[in-house]
Design a protein around this motif. Structure first.
Motif, PDB file in Angstrom:
ATOM      1  N   LEU A  49       0.844  -1.186   0.000  1.00 30.02           N
ATOM      2  CA  LEU A  49       0.000   0.000   0.000  1.00 30.02           C
ATOM      3  C   LEU A  49       0.883   1.241   0.000  1.00 30.02           C
ATOM      4  O   LEU A  49       1.900   1.274   0.691  1.00 30.02           O
ATOM      5  CB  LEU A  49      -0.890  -0.011   1.242  1.00 30.02           C
ATOM      6  CG  LEU A  49      -2.073   0.940   1.287  1.00 30.02           C
ATOM      7  CD1 LEU A  49      -3.057   0.641   0.163  1.00 30.02           C
ATOM      8  CD2 LEU A  49      -2.772   0.839   2.630  1.00 30.02           C
ATOM      9  N   THR A  50       0.507   2.263  -0.781  1.00 29.16           N
ATOM     10  CA  THR A  50       1.271   3.506  -0.754  1.00 29.16           C
ATOM     11  C   THR A  50       1.130   4.138   0.628  1.00 29.16           C
ATOM     12  O   THR A  50       0.153   3.876   1.330  1.00 29.16           O
ATOM     13  CB  THR A  50       0.777   4.500  -1.835  1.00 29.16           C
ATOM     14  OG1 THR A  50      -0.622   4.737  -1.660  1.00 29.16           O
ATOM     15  CG2 THR A  50       1.053   3.989  -3.244  1.00 29.16           C
ATOM     16  N   PRO A  51       2.096   4.968   1.030  1.00 31.61           N
ATOM     17  CA  PRO A  51       2.035   5.567   2.366  1.00 31.61           C
ATOM     18  C   PRO A  51       0.745   6.345   2.645  1.00 31.61           C
ATOM     19  O   PRO A  51       0.291   6.395   3.778  1.00 31.61           O
ATOM     20  CB  PRO A  51       3.257   6.485   2.402  1.00 31.61           C
ATOM     21  CG  PRO A  51       4.227   5.845   1.475  1.00 31.61           C
ATOM     22  CD  PRO A  51       3.370   5.281   0.366  1.00 31.61           C
ATOM     23  N   ASP A  52       0.125   6.926   1.610  1.00 30.19           N
ATOM     24  CA  ASP A  52      -1.123   7.665   1.826  1.00 30.19           C
ATOM     25  C   ASP A  52      -2.359   6.768   1.742  1.00 30.19           C
ATOM     26  O   ASP A  52      -3.473   7.217   1.980  1.00 30.19           O
ATOM     27  CB  ASP A  52      -1.246   8.832   0.841  1.00 30.19           C
ATOM     28  CG  ASP A  52      -1.333   8.382  -0.611  1.00 30.19           C
ATOM     29  OD1 ASP A  52      -1.387   7.157  -0.892  1.00 30.19           O
ATOM     30  OD2 ASP A  52      -1.320   9.263  -1.489  1.00 30.19           O
ATOM     31  N   GLY A  53      -2.175   5.487   1.386  1.00 29.09           N
ATOM     32  CA  GLY A  53      -3.277   4.542   1.312  1.00 29.09           C
ATOM     33  C   GLY A  53      -4.152   4.685   0.089  1.00 29.09           C
ATOM     34  O   GLY A  53      -5.155   3.997  -0.054  1.00 29.09           O
ATOM     35  N   GLU A  89      11.289  -7.644  -6.818  1.00 29.75           N
ATOM     36  CA  GLU A  89      10.835  -7.722  -5.430  1.00 29.75           C
ATOM     37  C   GLU A  89      10.672  -6.310  -4.873  1.00 29.75           C
ATOM     38  O   GLU A  89      11.577  -5.485  -4.993  1.00 29.75           O
ATOM     39  CB  GLU A  89      11.870  -8.477  -4.600  1.00 29.75           C
ATOM     40  CG  GLU A  89      11.545  -8.570  -3.148  1.00 29.75           C
ATOM     41  CD  GLU A  89      12.660  -9.247  -2.353  1.00 29.75           C
ATOM     42  OE1 GLU A  89      12.651  -9.097  -1.119  1.00 29.75           O
ATOM     43  OE2 GLU A  89      13.531  -9.891  -2.957  1.00 29.75           O
ATOM     44  N   LEU A  90       9.514  -6.036  -4.257  1.00 31.97           N
ATOM     45  CA  LEU A  90       9.298  -4.752  -3.602  1.00 31.97           C
ATOM     46  C   LEU A  90      10.193  -4.703  -2.373  1.00 31.97           C
ATOM     47  O   LEU A  90      10.222  -5.642  -1.584  1.00 31.97           O
ATOM     48  CB  LEU A  90       7.841  -4.604  -3.182  1.00 31.97           C
ATOM     49  CG  LEU A  90       6.816  -4.578  -4.319  1.00 31.97           C
ATOM     50  CD1 LEU A  90       5.412  -4.655  -3.755  1.00 31.97           C
ATOM     51  CD2 LEU A  90       6.985  -3.348  -5.163  1.00 31.97           C
ATOM     52  N   VAL A  91      10.944  -3.605  -2.194  1.00 33.24           N
ATOM     53  CA  VAL A  91      11.865  -3.504  -1.066  1.00 33.24           C
ATOM     54  C   VAL A  91      11.279  -2.616   0.018  1.00 33.24           C
ATOM     55  O   VAL A  91      10.946  -3.086   1.095  1.00 33.24           O
ATOM     56  CB  VAL A  91      13.257  -2.990  -1.514  1.00 33.24           C
ATOM     57  CG1 VAL A  91      14.182  -2.824  -0.323  1.00 33.24           C
ATOM     58  CG2 VAL A  91      13.866  -3.931  -2.542  1.00 33.24           C
ATOM     59  N   ARG A  92      11.125  -1.310  -0.258  1.00 31.26           N
ATOM     60  CA  ARG A  92      10.568  -0.390   0.743  1.00 31.26           C
ATOM     61  C   ARG A  92      10.383   0.994   0.135  1.00 31.26           C
ATOM     62  O   ARG A  92      10.876   1.280  -0.943  1.00 31.26           O
ATOM     63  CB  ARG A  92      11.448  -0.322   1.978  1.00 31.26           C
ATOM     64  CG  ARG A  92      12.827   0.245   1.728  1.00 31.26           C
ATOM     65  CD  ARG A  92      13.660   0.289   2.989  1.00 31.26           C
ATOM     66  NE  ARG A  92      13.861  -1.044   3.497  1.00 31.26           N
ATOM     67  CZ  ARG A  92      15.037  -1.595   3.741  1.00 31.26           C
ATOM     68  NH1 ARG A  92      16.125  -0.917   3.566  1.00 31.26           N
ATOM     69  NH2 ARG A  92      15.151  -2.809   4.184  1.00 31.26           N
ATOM     70  N   TRP A  93       9.700   1.845   0.887  1.00 33.27           N
ATOM     71  CA  TRP A  93       9.499   3.237   0.492  1.00 33.27           C
ATOM     72  C   TRP A  93      10.687   4.054   0.955  1.00 33.27           C
ATOM     73  O   TRP A  93      11.256   3.800   2.005  1.00 33.27           O
ATOM     74  CB  TRP A  93       8.232   3.810   1.128  1.00 33.27           C
ATOM     75  CG  TRP A  93       6.995   3.127   0.646  1.00 33.27           C
ATOM     76  CD1 TRP A  93       6.247   2.216   1.323  1.00 33.27           C
ATOM     77  CD2 TRP A  93       6.390   3.266  -0.633  1.00 33.27           C
ATOM     78  NE1 TRP A  93       5.213   1.789   0.547  1.00 33.27           N
ATOM     79  CE2 TRP A  93       5.280   2.415  -0.660  1.00 33.27           C
ATOM     80  CE3 TRP A  93       6.684   4.030  -1.756  1.00 33.27           C
ATOM     81  CZ2 TRP A  93       4.448   2.304  -1.768  1.00 33.27           C
ATOM     82  CZ3 TRP A  93       5.857   3.916  -2.860  1.00 33.27           C
ATOM     83  CH2 TRP A  93       4.761   3.071  -2.858  1.00 33.27           C
ATOM     84  N   THR A  94      11.032   5.068   0.170  1.00 32.84           N
ATOM     85  CA  THR A  94      12.064   6.003   0.595  1.00 32.84           C
ATOM     86  C   THR A  94      11.391   7.131   1.376  1.00 32.84           C
ATOM     87  O   THR A  94      10.166   7.267   1.374  1.00 32.84           O
ATOM     88  CB  THR A  94      12.823   6.608  -0.607  1.00 32.84           C
ATOM     89  OG1 THR A  94      11.917   7.344  -1.412  1.00 32.84           O
ATOM     90  CG2 THR A  94      13.507   5.535  -1.432  1.00 32.84           C
TER      91      THR A  94
END
Length: 139
Positions: A49-53, A89-94
């Motif tokens: 999910l994006t940080p803002d949802g 592979e999804l790693v993380r948000w910056t």
């Protein structure tokens, strides 16, 4: 569970161990736990999910797709990474809201994806042990 943001939870239900299980659904819940939307979902897909949802990010081979979590099927954007057929592979948000994606297993390459523009670029000089890396702002 895929993600939690203020006022919303996005999760999957069903048997995640079975690829393509027909009873797996993507659900959105409000803050009180009431189901707001429900749609079929392939549990084999990596999702975040994006940080803002507002968007659901999925990765398939060498492509990153963004979708509306309420419908699970309406593609809102896409970005291509490297050559065809590579495992991603999804790693993380910056810190600044971009997404880090690892492409390939033998000689992995890290990409920085801007979901607003749909553009991605390779990140240079990355340590080989990504598990030990704390990501802040990337130029």
């Amino acid at each position: 569970m895929i993600g939690v943001v203020p006022g919303k939870v996005v999760a999957t239900t069903g048997r995640r161990a079975l690829e393509g299980a027909p009873d797996t659904e993507l659900v959105t819940l409000d803050a009180q736990g009431a189901v707001r939307t429900r749609t079929p979902f392939d549990p084999a897909l990596q999702a975040l999910l994006t940080p803002d949802g507002d968007r659901l990010v999925l990765v398939s081979d060498n492509e990153v797709l963004t979708m509306d979590p309420r419908t699970g099927g309406r593609v809102r954007g896409r970005a291509t990474l490297g050559g065809p057929g590579a495992e991603a592979e999804l790693v993380r948000w910056t810190e600044d809201g971009r997404l880090l994606v690892l492409l390939g297993w033998d000689d992995p390459v890290l990409y920085l994806v801007d979901l607003e523009t749909g553009k991605s670029r390779q990140v240079k000089n990355v340590p080989s042990r990504l598990g030990e890396v704390v990501v802040g702002r990337l130029a």
